[in-house]
Design an enzyme around this catalytic site. Sequence first.
Site, PDB file in Angstrom:
ATOM      1  N   LYS A   1       2.148  -3.387   7.372  1.00  0.00           N
ATOM      2  CA  LYS A   1       2.371  -3.599   5.934  1.00  0.00           C
ATOM      3  C   LYS A   1       3.829  -3.280   5.580  1.00  0.00           C
ATOM      4  CE  LYS A   1      -0.282  -4.507   3.116  1.00  0.00           C
ATOM      5  NZ  LYS A   1      -0.731  -5.832   2.589  1.00  0.00           N
TER       6      LYS A   1
ATOM      7  N   THR B   1       0.830  -1.209   0.000  1.00  0.00           N
ATOM      8  CA  THR B   1       0.000   0.000   0.000  1.00  0.00           C
ATOM      9  C   THR B   1       0.861   1.254   0.000  1.00  0.00           C
ATOM     10  OG1 THR B   1      -1.503   1.269   1.412  1.00  0.00           O
ATOM     11  CG2 THR B   1      -0.124  -0.317   2.526  1.00  0.00           C
ATOM     12  N   ASP B   2       0.296   2.336  -0.537  1.00  0.00           N
ATOM     13  CA  ASP B   2       0.998   3.627  -0.494  1.00  0.00           C
ATOM     14  C   ASP B   2       1.137   4.134   0.947  1.00  0.00           C
ATOM     15  OD1 ASP B   2      -1.666   4.323  -0.042  1.00  0.00           O
ATOM     16  OD2 ASP B   2      -1.770   5.825  -1.630  1.00  0.00           O
ATOM     17  N   GLU B   3       0.349   3.559   1.867  1.00  0.00           N
ATOM     18  CA  GLU B   3       0.396   4.048   3.257  1.00  0.00           C
ATOM     19  C   GLU B   3       1.747   3.792   3.921  1.00  0.00           C
ATOM     20  OE1 GLU B   3      -2.910   3.487   5.833  1.00  0.00           O
ATOM     21  OE2 GLU B   3      -4.365   3.672   4.221  1.00  0.00           O
TER      22      GLU B   3
ATOM     23  N   TYR C   1      -1.710  -0.331  11.187  1.00  0.00           N
ATOM     24  CA  TYR C   1      -1.927  -1.037   9.917  1.00  0.00           C
ATOM     25  C   TYR C   1      -0.750  -0.800   8.964  1.00  0.00           C
ATOM     26  CZ  TYR C   1      -3.356  -1.440   5.034  1.00  0.00           C
ATOM     27  OH  TYR C   1      -3.373  -1.724   3.698  1.00  0.00           O
TER      28      TYR C   1
HETATM   29  P1  NAD Z   1     -10.166  -6.818   2.593  1.00  0.00           P
HETATM   30  O1  NAD Z   1     -10.121  -6.526   4.044  1.00  0.00           O
HETATM   31  O2  NAD Z   1     -11.393  -6.498   1.811  1.00  0.00           O
HETATM   32  O3  NAD Z   1      -9.878  -8.379   2.358  1.00  0.00           O
HETATM   33  C1  NAD Z   1      -8.882  -9.074   3.063  1.00  0.00           C
HETATM   34  C2  NAD Z   1      -9.107 -10.558   2.832  1.00  0.00           C
HETATM   35  O4  NAD Z   1      -8.042 -11.277   3.489  1.00  0.00           O
HETATM   36  C3  NAD Z   1     -10.421 -11.103   3.409  1.00  0.00           C
HETATM   37  O5  NAD Z   1     -11.032 -11.956   2.488  1.00  0.00           O
HETATM   38  C4  NAD Z   1      -9.965 -11.876   4.639  1.00  0.00           C
HETATM   39  O6  NAD Z   1     -10.842 -12.948   4.977  1.00  0.00           O
HETATM   40  C5  NAD Z   1      -8.601 -12.354   4.222  1.00  0.00           C
HETATM   41  N1  NAD Z   1      -7.729 -12.645   5.361  1.00  0.00           N
HETATM   42  C6  NAD Z   1      -7.498 -11.848   6.443  1.00  0.00           C
HETATM   43  N2  NAD Z   1      -6.666 -12.469   7.302  1.00  0.00           N
HETATM   44  C7  NAD Z   1      -6.337 -13.664   6.739  1.00  0.00           C
HETATM   45  C8  NAD Z   1      -5.491 -14.743   7.128  1.00  0.00           C
HETATM   46  N3  NAD Z   1      -4.827 -14.717   8.281  1.00  0.00           N
HETATM   47  N4  NAD Z   1      -5.373 -15.802   6.300  1.00  0.00           N
HETATM   48  C9  NAD Z   1      -6.065 -15.845   5.130  1.00  0.00           C
HETATM   49  N5  NAD Z   1      -6.896 -14.872   4.718  1.00  0.00           N
HETATM   50  C10 NAD Z   1      -7.019 -13.791   5.511  1.00  0.00           C
HETATM   51  O7  NAD Z   1      -8.884  -6.104   1.993  1.00  0.00           O
HETATM   52  P2  NAD Z   1      -8.669  -5.384   0.565  1.00  0.00           P
HETATM   53  O8  NAD Z   1      -9.116  -3.991   0.671  1.00  0.00           O
HETATM   54  O9  NAD Z   1      -9.183  -6.267  -0.505  1.00  0.00           O
HETATM   55  O10 NAD Z   1      -7.066  -5.359   0.524  1.00  0.00           O
HETATM   56  C11 NAD Z   1      -6.352  -6.475   0.011  1.00  0.00           C
HETATM   57  C12 NAD Z   1      -4.869  -6.176   0.081  1.00  0.00           C
HETATM   58  O11 NAD Z   1      -4.571  -5.000  -0.673  1.00  0.00           O
HETATM   59  C13 NAD Z   1      -4.356  -5.917   1.491  1.00  0.00           C
HETATM   60  O12 NAD Z   1      -3.092  -6.522   1.615  1.00  0.00           O
HETATM   61  C14 NAD Z   1      -4.242  -4.393   1.576  1.00  0.00           C
HETATM   62  O13 NAD Z   1      -3.224  -4.028   2.463  1.00  0.00           O
HETATM   63  C15 NAD Z   1      -3.885  -4.057   0.138  1.00  0.00           C
HETATM   64  N6  NAD Z   1      -4.310  -2.731  -0.347  1.00  0.00           N
HETATM   65  C16 NAD Z   1      -5.611  -2.326  -0.219  1.00  0.00           C
HETATM   66  C17 NAD Z   1      -5.999  -1.100  -0.759  1.00  0.00           C
HETATM   67  C18 NAD Z   1      -7.434  -0.618  -0.677  1.00  0.00           C
HETATM   68  O14 NAD Z   1      -7.709   0.520  -1.064  1.00  0.00           O
HETATM   69  N7  NAD Z   1      -8.379  -1.416  -0.205  1.00  0.00           N
HETATM   70  C19 NAD Z   1      -5.059  -0.298  -1.423  1.00  0.00           C
HETATM   71  C20 NAD Z   1      -3.725  -0.748  -1.514  1.00  0.00           C
HETATM   72  C21 NAD Z   1      -3.373  -1.970  -0.988  1.00  0.00           C
HETATM   73  O1  DAU Z   2      -4.124   4.030   0.483  1.00  0.00           O
HETATM   74  C1  DAU Z   2      -4.387   2.662   0.478  1.00  0.00           C
HETATM   75  C2  DAU Z   2      -5.194   2.271   1.696  1.00  0.00           C
HETATM   76  O2  DAU Z   2      -6.519   2.764   1.473  1.00  0.00           O
HETATM   77  C3  DAU Z   2      -5.212   0.772   1.948  1.00  0.00           C
HETATM   78  O3  DAU Z   2      -3.907   0.361   2.276  1.00  0.00           O
HETATM   79  C4  DAU Z   2      -6.170   0.422   3.095  1.00  0.00           C
HETATM   80  O4  DAU Z   2      -6.257  -0.985   3.231  1.00  0.00           O
HETATM   81  C5  DAU Z   2      -7.542   0.972   2.746  1.00  0.00           C
HETATM   82  O5  DAU Z   2      -8.460   0.702   3.791  1.00  0.00           O
HETATM   83  C6  DAU Z   2      -7.460   2.476   2.483  1.00  0.00           C
HETATM   84  O6  DAU Z   2      -7.122   3.189   3.704  1.00  0.00           O
HETATM   85  P1  DAU Z   2      -7.829   4.577   4.119  1.00  0.00           P
HETATM   86  O7  DAU Z   2      -7.676   4.752   5.561  1.00  0.00           O
HETATM   87  O8  DAU Z   2      -7.400   5.677   3.216  1.00  0.00           O
HETATM   88  O9  DAU Z   2      -9.367   4.194   3.698  1.00  0.00           O
HETATM   89  P2  DAU Z   2     -10.751   4.459   4.450  1.00  0.00           P
HETATM   90  O10 DAU Z   2     -11.826   4.083   3.474  1.00  0.00           O
HETATM   91  O11 DAU Z   2     -10.803   3.852   5.800  1.00  0.00           O
HETATM   92  O12 DAU Z   2     -10.773   6.033   4.623  1.00  0.00           O
HETATM   93  C7  DAU Z   2     -10.618   6.908   3.519  1.00  0.00           C
HETATM   94  C8  DAU Z   2     -10.647   8.338   4.046  1.00  0.00           C
HETATM   95  O13 DAU Z   2     -11.966   8.630   4.517  1.00  0.00           O
HETATM   96  C9  DAU Z   2      -9.725   8.574   5.217  1.00  0.00           C
HETATM   97  O14 DAU Z   2      -9.172   9.875   5.119  1.00  0.00           O
HETATM   98  C10 DAU Z   2     -10.636   8.497   6.445  1.00  0.00           C
HETATM   99  C11 DAU Z   2     -11.962   9.001   5.903  1.00  0.00           C
HETATM  100  N1  DAU Z   2     -13.184   8.418   6.507  1.00  0.00           N
HETATM  101  C12 DAU Z   2     -13.298   7.050   6.553  1.00  0.00           C
HETATM  102  C13 DAU Z   2     -14.416   6.466   7.110  1.00  0.00           C
HETATM  103  C14 DAU Z   2     -14.541   4.961   7.181  1.00  0.00           C
HETATM  104  C15 DAU Z   2     -14.203   9.237   6.967  1.00  0.00           C
HETATM  105  O15 DAU Z   2     -14.124  10.481   6.893  1.00  0.00           O
HETATM  106  N2  DAU Z   2     -15.322   8.651   7.509  1.00  0.00           N
HETATM  107  C16 DAU Z   2     -15.459   7.298   7.621  1.00  0.00           C
HETATM  108  O16 DAU Z   2     -16.493   6.836   8.170  1.00  0.00           O
END
Ligand code: NAD
Ligand code: DAU
Length: 342
Positions: A157, A125-127, A153
């Site tokens: 990562k 992730t970019d985080e 988190y």
């Molecule tokens: P998500 O939370 O929707 O899904 C995570 C999945 O992993 C779920 O199906 C969960 O059951 C499974 N899981 C969790 N713990 C596990 C374990 N111990 N063993 C096997 N399976 C397990 O997450 P997402 O948003 O789809 O993110 C997927 C990946 O991409 C993550 O690694 C996250 O860090 C990365 N990522 C997410 C975003 C985003 O915007 N959502 C952006 C950049 C990177």
């Molecule tokens: O940048 C990549 C990341 O993006 C991934 O690594 C993470 O897994 C993914 O969850 C996401 O993280 P963020 O923290 O950016 O996403 P989130 O949807 O939780 O929040 C997006 C923005 O919105 C953040 O600035 C917090 C704000 N927010 C979020 C929620 C849930 C609100 O203002 N209200 C809310 O209820």
Amino acid sequence: MTVIVTGGAGFIGSNFIFYMLNAHPDYRIVCVDKLTYAGNLSTLRSVMNNPAFSFVKLDICDRSGVYSLFEKEKPDMVVNFAAESHVDRSIEDASVFLQTNIIGTSVMMDACRKYGIRRYHQVSTDEVYGDLPLDRPDLFFTEETPIHTSSPYSSSKAGADLLVLAYHRTFGMPVSISRCSNNYGPYHFPEKLIPLMIINALGNKPLPVYGKGINVRDWLYVEDHCKAIDLILHNGRAGEVYNVGGHNEMRNIDIVKLICKELGKPESLITYVADRKGHDLRYAIDPTKIRNELGWMPETKFEDGIRRTIKWYLDNRAWWEEIINGDYQQYYEKMYKDRQKA
Ligand code: NAD
Ligand code: DAU
């Protein structure tokens, strides 16, 4: 070619499985998922009977289970999506984040080392780069930006990323890492900003915006992320990190207002609540490396992607209603009930 996809019952992992089954019909895809609160088997319903697909319920921290799976499936590639992914939950309790995101990653890599692999890909992730100031729009995250995390988190990562790079240097393992910005699209779990706002707006419920709503995220349609991973997996250089993002920065408040407009809901639903602790201000990816080396460019414009996403939530009520009617209710109560006004 056999590809193990971990975390494939979650948001991005499931979209990646759909993408791969379509793009590479001759590949076998084995989905490994523990089915935590964020994993939904119903998401994978459409591919369950596909002979090129199989599902294994398994925790990536379960070393003997993972080794047995490798012995049986003999994977050529592994793409590790499995993670605890929600920043707010990591602020409540970091332990499961360290367990799955770091220990789980090490187990997967040990299995790759023991049984051999053509490519291990870590979905990061970019985080891991921390955040950028709001008043410096000229600054972007490059692959050389130092790791500087803010939340439990992102720290977990980053720990996993360092371990993956160490396995490359120490053992010569053919690894790659992608660091992507915020994704949006179908099957996004309701706790995250965009689905939460769509679902609350549809129910005429308050839309809880953290702080002043001026934090900036760089949004990418999930399918564009899946294409980037496919390219890195096949053509990316081993030992390399690739940033993935489409120069689509938006303030949270503007996203929420856009959702209200698209759904014909009043902005009076917007409720400013206490800010997230340690809230990252701005994320912005410089995708020059993946564009120049692999020719990746995002294809979905935000205005199209967000409409498609909203339509998906309107057309797939059963999917998210099942989730929000379960344990999610207690989660929502706990996280939002006493959140004082900012
Ligand atoms: P998500 O939370 O929707 O899904 C995570 C999945 O992993 C779920 O199906 C969960 O059951 C499974 N899981 C969790 N713990 C596990 C374990 N111990 N063993 C096997 N399976 C397990 O997450 P997402 O948003 O789809 O993110 C997927 C990946 O991409 C993550 O690694 C996250 O860090 C990365 N990522 C997410 C975003 C985003 O915007 N959502 C952006 C950049 C990177
Ligand atoms: O940048 C990549 C990341 O993006 C991934 O690594 C993470 O897994 C993914 O969850 C996401 O993280 P963020 O923290 O950016 O996403 P989130 O949807 O939780 O929040 C997006 C923005 O919105 C953040 O600035 C917090 C704000 N927010 C979020 C929620 C849930 C609100 O203002 N209200 C809310 O209820």
